[in-house]
Design an enzyme around this catalytic site. Structure first.
Site, PDB file in Angstrom:
ATOM      1  N   HIS A 315       0.839  -1.218  -0.104  1.00 44.74           N
ATOM      2  CA  HIS A 315       0.110  -0.061   0.093  1.00 44.74           C
ATOM      3  C   HIS A 315       0.932   1.303   0.007  1.00 44.74           C
ATOM      4  O   HIS A 315       2.217   1.296   0.241  1.00 44.74           O
ATOM      5  CB  HIS A 315      -0.900  -0.049   1.103  1.00 44.74           C
ATOM      6  CG  HIS A 315      -0.295  -0.041   2.485  1.00 44.74           C
ATOM      7  ND1 HIS A 315       0.285   1.437   3.258  1.00 44.74           N
ATOM      8  CD2 HIS A 315      -0.093  -0.934   3.508  1.00 44.74           C
ATOM      9  CE1 HIS A 315       0.854   1.008   4.195  1.00 44.74           C
ATOM     10  NE2 HIS A 315       0.649  -0.228   4.630  1.00 44.74           N
ATOM     11  N   CYS A 333       4.136  -4.523   6.345  1.00 42.71           N
ATOM     12  CA  CYS A 333       3.502  -4.316   5.172  1.00 42.71           C
ATOM     13  C   CYS A 333       4.647  -3.488   4.042  1.00 42.71           C
ATOM     14  O   CYS A 333       5.774  -3.102   4.486  1.00 42.71           O
ATOM     15  CB  CYS A 333       2.529  -3.089   5.019  1.00 42.71           C
ATOM     16  SG  CYS A 333       1.248  -3.511   6.089  1.00 42.71           S
TER      17      CYS A 333
END
Length: 385
Positions: A315, A333
């Protein structure tokens, strides 16, 4: 003399015939049989037999006649509606052509013209199995989906399946291109099929799960058949070697894009972006991230592709701009610049593989999609057949 002996022998012969004829006549006191009382030669039988109980809903109903031909056959459900079926070419066998209903009484009636010209009639009924539990199954990918080359086929059950072999025998995968693959039970409620290697691009896939009527054990039966048809899209693979701080995208084996990234913190295995091959599980234009353990809640990020249920996403994270391409500082992430996250998001399909190497920790086998974390030998050992 010769002539007289000849005549005499003829007379004896004639007398013998008369005597035999007299012996073959009706004995006094024996009543003659009325032809109308002689039963028809035609014999009609049925399977399931008259009065049968707990009949499988998948077993065909069959009526047969010997020494005759059917003129009428009817099998009806409790509502009086006919069960579909057909006569064979010589009209001596009728076979149903549709499944029966659970917990129902079926009635059959039939007539046949016997070879002796007499009509034979037949009636009866039987009862089908009444399951203790009906188990529902769902199938993914859904109809008409286009998915990436690492997408597994997943059948999930809403109750545990005891007889896994029976369920697995009902599953068929058909592909437009020959593909080697296998089913593996990941739990007592889930069985997945994946190819040995990534799917060939642009493969059409049809899956048929003929689960209605399948006995899973313990009185549990399949509630309904499920099917799907989907397509494998182009070949796109993401590769991340975490120490490099770069996410590379490959199309058909050639690098098509590369994006600077910041991955999970190297020093803490609990915060690593773990090693292993996972897939894009969801595509979310925006997502909210919470992790009270590490002091953040309601953090909104854009262009998010989830790659595990362990918490990892690809992301944008403009708040971490200073470290993207330089240091691994995330909580697991893959952080990208917004413009790069949007570009990757637009290129991604559910089921695209993401291959991660270079970390201290490996992905745990707790995600919903952990199919590619198992080697092929381990995968095939999980088949029930």
């Amino acid at each position: 003399m010769i002539e007289r002996r000849t005549v005499f022998r003829a007379a004896i012969a004639a007398g013998s015939v008369g005597a035999l004829a007299a012996c073959s006549g009706r004995t006094a006191g024996t009543a003659e049989v009325d032809p109308a009382q002689v039963p028809p030669k035609a014999k009609i039988t049925a399977e399931p037999a008259v009065g049968a109980k707990d009949v499988s809903v998948l077993a065909p109903v069959t009526l047969k006649v010997e020494e005759g031909k059917f003129t009428e056959v009817s099998v009806t459900n409790p509502e009086g509606e006919p069960v579909a079926g057909h006569l064979d070419g010589d009209k001596r066998t009728w076979t149903s052509s549709e499944p029966l209903g659970y917990g129902s009484t079926y009635t059959y009636t039939a007539e046949a013209d016997g070879d002796d010209g007499k009509v034979a009639e037949f009636t009866g009924s039987f009862d089908t199995i009444n399951p203790a539990t009906l188990v529902r199954a769902t199938l993914n990918p859904v109809d008409n989906a286009e998915v990436g080359v690492a997408m597994p086929i997943s059948v999930k059950f809403n109750e545990p399946v005891a007889d896994r072999a029976a369920a697995q025998r009902a599953l068929v995968v058909e592909t437009s291109t020959e593909v080697e693959g296998a089913w593996a039970w990941l739990s007592d409620r889930q069985v997945d099929w994946r190819p040995k290697e990534y799917w060939p691009a642009n493969t059409d896939v049809k899956v048929t799960a003929k689960l209605y009527g399948v006995h899973y054990g313990g009185g549990a039966y399949g509630k309904a058949d499920v099917t799907t048809q989907f397509r494998i899209g182009r070949n796109q693979v993401v590769k991340i070697h975490t120490p490099d701080h770069v996410m590379r995208v490959y199309r058909d084996g050639r690098e098509s894009a590369s994006y600077p990234c910041s991955n999970g913190k190297d020093a803490d295995p609990n915060l690593n972006t773990p090693n292993g091959t996972v897939i894009v599980m969801t595509r979310e234009p925006t997502s909210i991230f919470d992790n009270e353990r590490y002091g953040y809640t309601d953090v909104k990020k854009k262009w998010c592709c989830r790659i595990s249920n362990h918490g990892e996403y690809i992301h944008e994270n403009e708040e971490n701009r200073a470290n993207i391409g330089k240091n691994n500082t995330s909580h697991g992430c893959v952080n990208l610049f917004e413009v790069d996250a949007k570009a990757y998001f637009d290129s991604a399909l559910i089921g695209d593989p993401v291959e991660i190497t270079g970390s201290k920790a490996d992905f745990p086998l707790t995600s919903d999609v952990m199919d590619w974390l198992l080697d092929w030998q381990t995968w095939t050992s999980k088949s029930a057949l």
